[in-house]
Design an enzyme around this catalytic site. Structure first.
Site, mmCIF file in Angstrom:
data_model
loop_
_atom_site.group_PDB
_atom_site.id
_atom_site.type_symbol
_atom_site.label_atom_id
_atom_site.label_comp_id
_atom_site.label_asym_id
_atom_site.label_seq_id
_atom_site.Cartn_x
_atom_site.Cartn_y
_atom_site.Cartn_z
ATOM 1 N N GLY A 35 54.072 30.855 48.581
ATOM 2 C CA GLY A 35 54.397 32.252 48.825
ATOM 3 C C GLY A 35 53.122 33.053 49.015
ATOM 4 O O GLY A 35 52.035 32.631 48.601
ATOM 5 N N GLN A 92 47.679 40.349 49.359
ATOM 6 C CA GLN A 92 46.766 39.210 49.219
ATOM 7 C C GLN A 92 45.940 38.959 50.466
ATOM 8 O O GLN A 92 44.995 38.155 50.434
ATOM 9 C CB GLN A 92 47.558 37.937 48.878
ATOM 10 C CG GLN A 92 48.169 37.976 47.485
ATOM 11 C CD GLN A 92 48.892 36.671 47.183
ATOM 12 O OE1 GLN A 92 50.029 36.508 47.558
ATOM 13 N NE2 GLN A 92 48.215 35.753 46.526
ATOM 14 N N CYS A 137 48.424 31.336 41.384
ATOM 15 C CA CYS A 137 48.336 32.359 42.429
ATOM 16 C C CYS A 137 47.138 32.056 43.310
ATOM 17 O O CYS A 137 46.054 31.765 42.800
ATOM 18 C CB CYS A 137 48.178 33.741 41.790
ATOM 19 S SG CYS A 137 48.069 35.078 42.992
ATOM 20 N N LEU A 138 47.325 32.136 44.624
ATOM 21 C CA LEU A 138 46.231 31.856 45.551
ATOM 22 C C LEU A 138 45.085 32.858 45.386
ATOM 23 O O LEU A 138 43.956 32.577 45.787
ATOM 24 C CB LEU A 138 46.745 31.878 46.997
ATOM 25 C CG LEU A 138 47.763 30.777 47.329
ATOM 26 C CD1 LEU A 138 48.351 31.002 48.719
ATOM 27 C CD2 LEU A 138 47.141 29.393 47.230
ATOM 28 N N HIS A 153 57.380 36.506 41.885
ATOM 29 C CA HIS A 153 55.919 36.558 41.901
ATOM 30 C C HIS A 153 55.426 37.421 43.072
ATOM 31 O O HIS A 153 54.549 38.276 42.909
ATOM 32 C CB HIS A 153 55.390 35.126 42.005
ATOM 33 C CG HIS A 153 53.900 35.003 42.048
ATOM 34 N ND1 HIS A 153 53.160 34.447 41.028
ATOM 35 C CD2 HIS A 153 52.999 35.350 43.017
ATOM 36 C CE1 HIS A 153 51.874 34.474 41.357
ATOM 37 N NE2 HIS A 153 51.747 35.009 42.564
ATOM 38 N N GLU A 154 56.016 37.203 44.262
ATOM 39 C CA GLU A 154 55.549 37.949 45.450
ATOM 40 C C GLU A 154 55.921 39.428 45.367
ATOM 41 O O GLU A 154 55.130 40.297 45.765
ATOM 42 C CB GLU A 154 56.119 37.343 46.737
ATOM 43 C CG GLU A 154 55.766 35.888 47.012
ATOM 44 C CD GLU A 154 54.354 35.493 46.689
ATOM 45 O OE1 GLU A 154 53.439 36.327 46.823
ATOM 46 O OE2 GLU A 154 54.144 34.337 46.277
ATOM 47 N N HIS A 199 53.552 41.217 43.318
ATOM 48 C CA HIS A 199 52.320 41.530 44.060
ATOM 49 C C HIS A 199 52.451 42.881 44.771
ATOM 50 O O HIS A 199 51.475 43.637 44.873
ATOM 51 C CB HIS A 199 52.045 40.467 45.133
ATOM 52 C CG HIS A 199 51.190 39.324 44.673
ATOM 53 N ND1 HIS A 199 49.908 39.488 44.191
ATOM 54 C CD2 HIS A 199 51.416 37.988 44.653
ATOM 55 C CE1 HIS A 199 49.390 38.298 43.888
ATOM 56 N NE2 HIS A 199 50.292 37.370 44.150
HETATM 57 NI NI NI Z 1 50.112 35.344 43.817
#
Ligand code: NI
Length: 162
Positions: free
Chosen positions: A46, A51, A90-91, A132-133, A136
């Site tokens: 995701g 991000q 998380c990226l 999660h997204e 963000h």
């Molecule tokens: Ni993330």
């Protein structure tokens, strides 16, 4: 196809609230496409627009075979059920995982890439990715809500980063 740079902690853009998309322009569609390319390149499940440094309410997720790639504009959780508790990454926060309590199943409503209203119900990893997204988009990172945060072994394969 274009891969964008993933913003990493402690960049302040990750802590801001993203704005709703009022009009779906070719730029918005290109951004969604680039976000998907960027997510796959980073082997994530995701990605949210903040991000890649853009404060718009856009997410992409690909967390199960049933639904495949989902691109969503202005996503909103309209129903939550049950509970799951487990590791999340998380990226934007490489090398760190945390144990996060999430709803087991969520129903998310938003617009697709063409502006049609869509409603998707997902469980397990897909539900976790949606939550999660959407966090963000509200400037919330998993490290803000995890019950335990820990470093992960770089040699161990990291799955489920969002
Ligand atoms: Ni993330």
């Amino acid at each position: 196809m274009a891969i964008r740079l993933i913003v990493k902690e402690p960049d302040e853009v990750l802590h801001k609230i993203a704005k709703a998309v009022a009009k779906i322009t070719p730029n918005v569609q290109k951004l969604l496409d680039d976000m998907a390319d960027t997510m796959y390149d980073a082997e994530g499940v995701g990605l949210a627009a903040p991000q890649v440094g853009i404060l718009k309410r856009l997410i992409v997720v690909d967390a199960d075979e049933e639904h495949g790639l989902i691109k969503m504009i202005n996503p909103e959780i309209i129903q939550s059920e049950g509970e799951q508790f487990g590791p999340e990454g998380c990226l934007s926060i490489p090398g760190i995982n945390g144990d996060v309590r999430r709803a087991e199943t969520v129903t998310v409503r938003g617009l697709d890439r063409e502006g049609n209203e869509i409603t998707i119900t997902g469980s397990g990893l897909l539900a976790r990715a949606f939550q999660h997204e959407i966090d963000h988009l509200n400037g919330v990172l998993f490290t803000d809500i995890a019950e335990k945060v820990y470093e992960i072994n770089a040699e161990r394969s990291q799955t489920g980063s969002e």
